[in-house]
Each structure stands twice: as structure tokens, then as C-alpha cells.
Design a protein around this motif. Structure first.
Motif, PDB file in Angstrom:
ATOM      1  N   ARG A   1      45.228  38.173  62.432  1.00 39.74           N
ATOM      2  CA  ARG A   1      45.536  37.762  61.272  1.00 39.74           C
ATOM      3  C   ARG A   1      45.542  38.913  60.814  1.00 39.74           C
ATOM      4  O   ARG A   1      45.501  39.686  59.820  1.00 39.74           O
TER       5      ARG A   1
ATOM      6  N   SER B   1      44.068  33.682  66.530  1.00 36.26           N
ATOM      7  CA  SER B   1      42.659  33.549  65.138  1.00 36.26           C
ATOM      8  C   SER B   1      42.823  34.108  63.825  1.00 36.26           C
ATOM      9  O   SER B   1      44.305  34.904  63.618  1.00 36.26           O
ATOM     10  N   LEU B   2      41.750  34.508  63.247  1.00 34.87           N
ATOM     11  CA  LEU B   2      41.909  34.570  62.347  1.00 34.87           C
ATOM     12  C   LEU B   2      40.908  35.830  62.364  1.00 34.87           C
ATOM     13  O   LEU B   2      41.551  37.208  61.484  1.00 34.87           O
TER      14      LEU B   2
ATOM     15  N   ALA C   1      46.582  33.997  71.480  1.00 41.05           N
ATOM     16  CA  ALA C   1      45.574  32.991  70.974  1.00 41.05           C
ATOM     17  C   ALA C   1      45.139  34.027  70.054  1.00 41.05           C
ATOM     18  O   ALA C   1      44.214  33.839  69.435  1.00 41.05           O
ATOM     19  N   TYR C   2      44.858  35.032  70.202  1.00 38.96           N
ATOM     20  CA  TYR C   2      44.073  36.429  69.635  1.00 38.96           C
ATOM     21  C   TYR C   2      45.153  36.727  68.371  1.00 38.96           C
ATOM     22  O   TYR C   2      44.182  36.529  67.263  1.00 38.96           O
TER      23      TYR C   2
END
Length: 118
Positions: free
Chosen positions: A24, A20-21, A16-17
């Protein structure tokens, strides 16, 4: 013993991390550090300098207003309004002798104080 700055995440949390923005960005930052950190930093410095140049221009314009060019009429007025210079008068004025006559007076000593006569 100190612990590292790496945060523990479960496999699900790590996926999930990474999606995420922030994840990335961190991945891109590790691959191309100048492109994602150095370039925005340098651009911020350059744009800030350009933006702040208007404030410094105001400062110099203000100081330029104080220093102006004199025309011939102003110079003639200044020369005519000057007082005449006398070297003796200036000497006495600087010495403070022309103000008034005075005499040095000895300060009274305390009862047990010495006179300090050499």
C-alpha cells in the motif's frame, strides 16, 4: 545483461503483497511521491534542527561565559599591575641578547670533508 529490480511474484503473492503495508505504501508513493517521501524527509530535517539547537545553544553559552564584561575596578587593577614599557629593554629581550654572553663555535669537520671556504 542486467536484471531489473522488480521482484517476480505469482498472482497470489502479488495480491498478498499489495494488501500488505509495504504494498500500500509503494502504491501511494508512486501516486504522491512528495506526500509520502518528501514531506516526512523535510519534517525529519526540520525537527532534527530544532532538537539539536539546544546543543548549539550550550556551545555558545559556554563561549559567552569566557568573554565577560569588565567593570571599572578590574580595569584599574589591570592598569596598576602592568609593568612599565621600555623600547630598548623589549628590543634586547626579543633579540635574546640579555640572556647571557655566548660565542659562536665552529663545528669540527670530518676527515675528508671540505672547509667550504669561498
Amino acid at each position: 545483461m542486467s536484471f531489473g529490480g522488480k521482484k517476480f511474484r505469482s498472482r497470489k503473492q502479488q495480491l498478498a503483497y499489495e494488501a500488505s503495508l509495504a504494498g500500500r505504501y509503494k502504491r501511494s508513493l508512486s501516486k504522491h511521491p512528495f506526500l509520502y517521501f518528501g514531506l516526512p524527509f523535510c519534517a525529519t530535517i526540520a525537527l532534527g534542527s530544532i532538537w539539536l539547537s539546544s546543543f548549539t545553544a550550550i556551545k555558545y553559552e559556554r563561549s559567552d561565559r569566557k568573554v565577560q564584561e569588565l567593570n571599572e575596578e578590574d580595569i584599574l587593577k589591570m592598569k596598576n599591575s602592568q609593568r612599565e614599557f621600555d623600547i630598548k629593554e623589549e628590543y634586547y629581550r626579543l633579540q635574546g641578547l640579555s640572556e647571557e654572553d655566548w660565542e659562536p663555535v665552529r663545528v669540527t669537520r670530518l676527515k675528508d670533508e671540505s672547509e667550504n671556504v669561498w
